[in-house]
Structures are given as C-alpha cells and as structure tokens.
Design a protein around this motif. Structure first.
Motif, PDB file in Angstrom:
ATOM      1  N   PRO A 218     -56.060 -20.397 -32.542  1.00  0.00           N
ATOM      2  CA  PRO A 218     -57.478 -20.582 -32.197  1.00  0.00           C
ATOM      3  C   PRO A 218     -57.890 -19.855 -30.936  1.00  0.00           C
ATOM      4  CG  PRO A 218     -56.224 -22.550 -31.661  1.00  0.00           C
ATOM      5  CD  PRO A 218     -55.292 -21.644 -32.405  1.00  0.00           C
ATOM      6  N   ASP A 219     -56.938 -19.580 -30.054  1.00  0.00           N
ATOM      7  CA  ASP A 219     -57.284 -18.956 -28.780  1.00  0.00           C
ATOM      8  C   ASP A 219     -56.188 -17.994 -28.372  1.00  0.00           C
ATOM      9  OD1 ASP A 219     -58.311 -18.234 -26.345  1.00  0.00           O
ATOM     10  OD2 ASP A 219     -57.902 -20.144 -25.358  1.00  0.00           O
ATOM     11  N   VAL A 220     -56.516 -16.723 -28.402  1.00  0.00           N
ATOM     12  CA  VAL A 220     -55.589 -15.689 -27.942  1.00  0.00           C
ATOM     13  C   VAL A 220     -56.336 -14.862 -26.910  1.00  0.00           C
ATOM     14  CG1 VAL A 220     -54.030 -13.818 -28.608  1.00  0.00           C
ATOM     15  CG2 VAL A 220     -54.572 -15.619 -30.256  1.00  0.00           C
ATOM     16  N   GLY A 221     -56.151 -15.205 -25.649  1.00  0.00           N
ATOM     17  CA  GLY A 221     -56.863 -14.488 -24.594  1.00  0.00           C
ATOM     18  C   GLY A 221     -58.363 -14.640 -24.675  1.00  0.00           C
ATOM     19  N   GLY A 222     -58.852 -15.797 -25.126  1.00  0.00           N
ATOM     20  CA  GLY A 222     -60.273 -16.046 -25.142  1.00  0.00           C
ATOM     21  C   GLY A 222     -60.977 -15.795 -26.452  1.00  0.00           C
ATOM     22  N   HIS A 223     -60.232 -15.404 -27.501  1.00  0.00           N
ATOM     23  CA  HIS A 223     -60.844 -15.205 -28.814  1.00  0.00           C
ATOM     24  C   HIS A 223     -59.860 -15.625 -29.886  1.00  0.00           C
ATOM     25  CE1 HIS A 223     -58.437 -11.523 -29.354  1.00  0.00           C
ATOM     26  NE2 HIS A 223     -58.714 -11.297 -28.086  1.00  0.00           N
ATOM     27  N   PRO A 224     -60.329 -15.913 -31.090  1.00  0.00           N
ATOM     28  CA  PRO A 224     -59.431 -16.391 -32.137  1.00  0.00           C
ATOM     29  C   PRO A 224     -58.564 -15.280 -32.701  1.00  0.00           C
ATOM     30  CG  PRO A 224     -61.646 -16.161 -33.019  1.00  0.00           C
ATOM     31  CD  PRO A 224     -61.742 -15.897 -31.533  1.00  0.00           C
ATOM     32  N   GLY A 225     -57.418 -15.682 -33.262  1.00  0.00           N
ATOM     33  CA  GLY A 225     -56.571 -14.728 -33.959  1.00  0.00           C
ATOM     34  C   GLY A 225     -57.314 -14.064 -35.093  1.00  0.00           C
ATOM     35  N   GLY A 226     -56.916 -12.839 -35.409  1.00  0.00           N
ATOM     36  CA  GLY A 226     -57.672 -12.016 -36.344  1.00  0.00           C
ATOM     37  C   GLY A 226     -57.759 -12.559 -37.753  1.00  0.00           C
ATOM     38  N   TYR A 227     -56.813 -13.412 -38.174  1.00  0.00           N
ATOM     39  CA  TYR A 227     -56.838 -13.922 -39.541  1.00  0.00           C
ATOM     40  C   TYR A 227     -57.172 -15.407 -39.616  1.00  0.00           C
ATOM     41  CZ  TYR A 227     -54.927  -9.511 -41.209  1.00  0.00           C
ATOM     42  OH  TYR A 227     -54.761  -8.190 -41.529  1.00  0.00           O
ATOM     43  N   ARG A 228     -57.623 -15.982 -38.526  1.00  0.00           N
ATOM     44  CA  ARG A 228     -57.907 -17.411 -38.524  1.00  0.00           C
ATOM     45  C   ARG A 228     -58.976 -17.790 -39.543  1.00  0.00           C
ATOM     46  NH1 ARG A 228     -56.796 -21.857 -35.790  1.00  0.00           N
ATOM     47  NH2 ARG A 228     -58.413 -23.467 -35.597  1.00  0.00           N
ATOM     48  N   VAL A 229     -59.918 -16.903 -39.790  1.00  0.00           N
ATOM     49  CA  VAL A 229     -60.976 -17.197 -40.750  1.00  0.00           C
ATOM     50  C   VAL A 229     -60.423 -17.477 -42.143  1.00  0.00           C
ATOM     51  CG1 VAL A 229     -61.394 -14.804 -41.447  1.00  0.00           C
ATOM     52  CG2 VAL A 229     -63.270 -16.454 -41.516  1.00  0.00           C
TER      53      VAL A 229
END
Length: 467
Positions: A334-345
C-alpha cells in the motif's frame, strides 16, 4: 527478422485440441509483437467465441527467453499436469466444467537462430560482439541499428578498456523506457506514474555494473596450509580491479534483463489487456466464463499489466496464479515511498486471492534480479542474503512484502490435495495475496510445470463463488 516485426507464422485456429477428462479442449495461441500489437486476430476471435460456451478460460503467459518451441512446450507440460490433477482430484464439484485453454506468445528471447542473424553478427570471431550476438539482436529492437552498430564496435574491440565501458554505458543509457510498462514498487500501472524513476545516466550505469559484478563474482578462496584458515585470498575483482571485458559482458546482459521487463509490461498493457476485457465481458447477456490467468517469470508481468492497466475488466478476473514472478516483492504494497505498489489495483479486479510462488532455489530471482532493477541510489541496499535485499527484490525469490494482514504465506507449498486459503471449509481470514513457499518442489526458476503448481490452479478453479 527483427523480433518487433509482426509475426509471419501461419495462424492455426485452434492451435491444437487436447483430449482431457473434461472432453476435447481447444488451445488458442495469441501472438503479440514487441510493441504489444496482436498479430493473430483470428485466434483471439475464435477464443472469444469458444469462451461464450465455456465455463472456464485458462490463459497462460511464458516468461523471458522462451522462443515459440520453448513456450508451446511449456504450455503442453503445464496442461498435461493440470489434466493429471483433474483426473486425481476431480473438477469443480458444484458446477459444470467445460474449459478452454489459451497461451500468449511474445518476443521475449535474446536467443535467435543462426539463419535469423544478419551477416554482420553471424560470425563468432569478433570477441564479445560475437559472444553477445543474441543480446545485441534483442537490444536492436529498442536501440535501433545505428546505436547497436556502435555498441557492437565497442564489444568487438579487445582493447576497449575503460573508455569502451564508458561508451557502452552511454549507448545503453539511451534505451527507451516503455511508456506503459509498470515500475513495480515505483508506481506505473495502477500506481503514481509521476513517481517513476528516471532512466539511469551512463555514470550511474557504470556504477551499477561494477557493483553487480563485485557482488556476483565467485567468493574468495582459502588456500589452506600457508596462511591462517580465516584469512581468505580475494581475487582481483574483490580487491577493486574490474576487468573491462567482464564489465561489458555483464552490463549488456543486465540491459537485456531490464529491456525484457519493459517489454513484458508493454505486451500486457497494450495487447493482452484487450483480450482480458473481451474475455470478461458478458456474452449475449449471459455470464462469461471464469477467467484464470497464469504467468511465469516475466509472464507474471504480462498478465498483471493486462489486469491493472487502463479500464477495469467488465467483470472481475476470477483468479491469478504467479509462478516465480520476476517483479518487485513490494509490487502490491500500500505504501512504497509515499505511493502504492504498481500492481496493487489488481486486488480490486481479481475475485480470489492472488497466489504467488517463491523458492530459495531460484538463483536468478534471489541473487541477480534486484541487481539489474535498482538505481545507483540503492547501491547500499543490495545485499545478497536470505532476506529481501532491497525494494527491488523479486517476488519469486522472497514472497510478498510490505502488506501486513493483506498477505498470507503458505510454507511449504501444498502438495496435491492440500488446502489453499479459500473455498469451503477454510476458517482463516480473508487475504488479497498468498505467498506460497515452493522451495521443496520448485528446484529452479524455470522448473514450474508440476502437479503442485497445477493443483494450485485447480484449487482456484474449484473455489466456490462465495470464496
């Protein structure tokens, strides 16, 4: 012919029909070029038509370095094992089972046949240029003929030295990044596109190559009997000297690893995504077949990019099985350096928990992958150890990371007949992704066509609608 040219292979529709416990099952092969363009439209139309009368569609994508023969052989073996476990365990007990199989074929290989090579690289007597001819042929798709010729000239020079390394890095720093390719933990499909990393400059590439070479060099040896046993004798590379030819060899090969990463994302998002949307659309007002996606290695990137890129499918993909995925272990966080992982959707677009295998015996994904994917600023994180070495560590080497209760781990991977965390009788909490430790039954990166992996898929197929 260049691997990004449209395929001229004769389209056989279907590619084959398999006798199975469920009756005759057609197999369709969807072919895509390096840009993600579908080159077998008749196969897709026939697959969509067949899916209208099927209950389940199994769509599989191969990974890196699989030509046509290797990819289709993989599909044959996997479908053989799937049919073995259907015979022993039975189809879904509470609904009809009329499957259709499909495989994706995309230009993933840096190995070309001798008759496909131009005369300038057919010979093997021009040093590294001859040795790395397959890699050069693959890189030419994105570098273009002029810059590839410059790189070939550097590699053909036995006295290239440090200046040659610098020039090669300058050329390879110009490799384009795929516009729609995901960046795993750095955003991309479903994530924050503005957070993507910038392409490395030539000096950064040289630093990455040198660090990777040192880390992957054979360990120091102990001579024994002359000095104390705990005083290891380090080789010249460990002492700080790097052979320019070894640096060039490793740098070119690492470049192809990144190139195929981008290509897999592009094939998934630009081409396979359309097939997924069509296969999940209701047919004539009736519910469509359940769609089960299976990927191996970079094929996991193909199927996930197809799910995560652009508009959501009309109905959820039923299941996703990732076999030794060559993508970041933080790709779903959910949080990788302030943004979600690329495939979380993908969590919002797949009905069942995603299954993802990992194995300690997978040398490319435990020792090499993160060295090719990182940036110069990540040099201090890339330790080769039993724990995830950096945020670029591979999902297929270390399992899902950064997810907390959304992830579960099964250790060891269930044998045929063993329980997976969904379906009737499972009392555990709901999870979005399940990491499956296949160390006992996955002895290497490419050895994934087994009754255990087929049982993982059949467990997904057998899961009830309420799972």
């Amino acid at each position: 012919m260049p691997s990004n040219a449209p395929s001229t292979r004769t389209e056989t529709v279907p590619w084959q029909v398999r006798p199975t416990p469920a009756g005759p099952v057609p197999v369709y092969i969807l072919q895509f070029d390096a840009a993600g363009r579908l080159t077998s439209p008749r196969s897709l139309e026939a697959l969509v038509d067949a899916a209208a009368d099927a209950t389940d569609v199994v769509l599989v994508s191969h990974g890196w370095n699989n030509d046509w023969a290797a990819a289709t052989s993989r599909y044959d073996r996997f479908f053989d094992r799937l049919e073995d476990v259907v015979r022993s365990q039975g189809p879904p007990p509470d609904r009809p089972y009329r499957p259709v199989y499909a495989g994706v074929h995309w230009p993933s290989t840096a190995l070309v046949m001798p008759w496909e090579r131009g005369p300038d690289i057919a010979g093997g007597g021009d040093g590294l240029a001859g040795e790395l001819a397959p890699e050069l042929a693959a890189l030419e798709d994105d570098l273009g003929p002029e810059r590839t010729a410059e790189l070939r000239a550097v590699l053909a020079d036995p006295d290239a030295g440090e200046a040659g390394c610098a020039r090669a890095a300058e050329i390879l720093a110009g490799l384009p990044r795929a516009e729609d390719a995901d960046d795993d933990a750095d955003g991309g499909a479903g994530g924050d596109a503005g957070a993507r990393e910038e392409p490395a400059g030539s000096e950064e590439l040289l630093a990455l190559w040198a660090d990777a070479r040192r880390r992957l060099a054979p360990p120091a040896v102990k001579p024994g009997g002359i000095i104390e046993e705990d005083q290891a004798v380090a080789g010249p590379e460990a002492a700080g000297f790097l052979n320019p030819l070894e640096l060039l060899r490793g740098g070119v090969r690492l470049a192809t690893v990144r190139q195929m990463k981008d290509r897999a994302g592009r094939v998934g998002s630009a081409g396979v995504a359309d097939a997924v949307r069509r296969l999940t659309a209701p047919a004539d007002g009736r519910p469509g077949a359940r769609l089960h996606l299976v990927g191996h290695s970079y094929g996991c990137r193909v199927v996930l990019s197809a799910v995560a890129h652009g508009a959501a499918p009309a109905t959820d993909v039923d299941s996703v099985l990732l076999l030794q995925p060559a993508l970041s272990a933080w790709a779903f966080a959910p949080d990788v350096g302030g943004h979600p992982g690329g495939y979380r959707v993908a969590f919002d677009r797949v009905r069942l928990p995603i299954l993802s295998t990992f194995s300690a015996h997978d040398m490319p994904l435990t020792r090499v992958f993160h060295l090719a994917m990182r940036r110069a600023s990540d040099l201090g994180e890339a330790e080769i150890a039993g724990r995830p070495p950096s945020r670029f560590a591979a999902l297929g080497g270390f399992g899902p990371q950064g997810l907390g209760a959304e992830a579960a781990t099964l250790a060891p991977m269930p044998d045929v007949g063993g329980a997976y965390p969904f379906g009737a009788g499972y009392a555990g909490a709901a999870h979005e992704i399940v990491g499956v430790d296949g160390t006992w039954c996955i002895p290497g990166h490419g050895e994934v066509e087994s009754v255990q992996t087929a049982w993982a898929l059949l467990s997904q197929v057998r899961a009830p609608e309420t799972a």
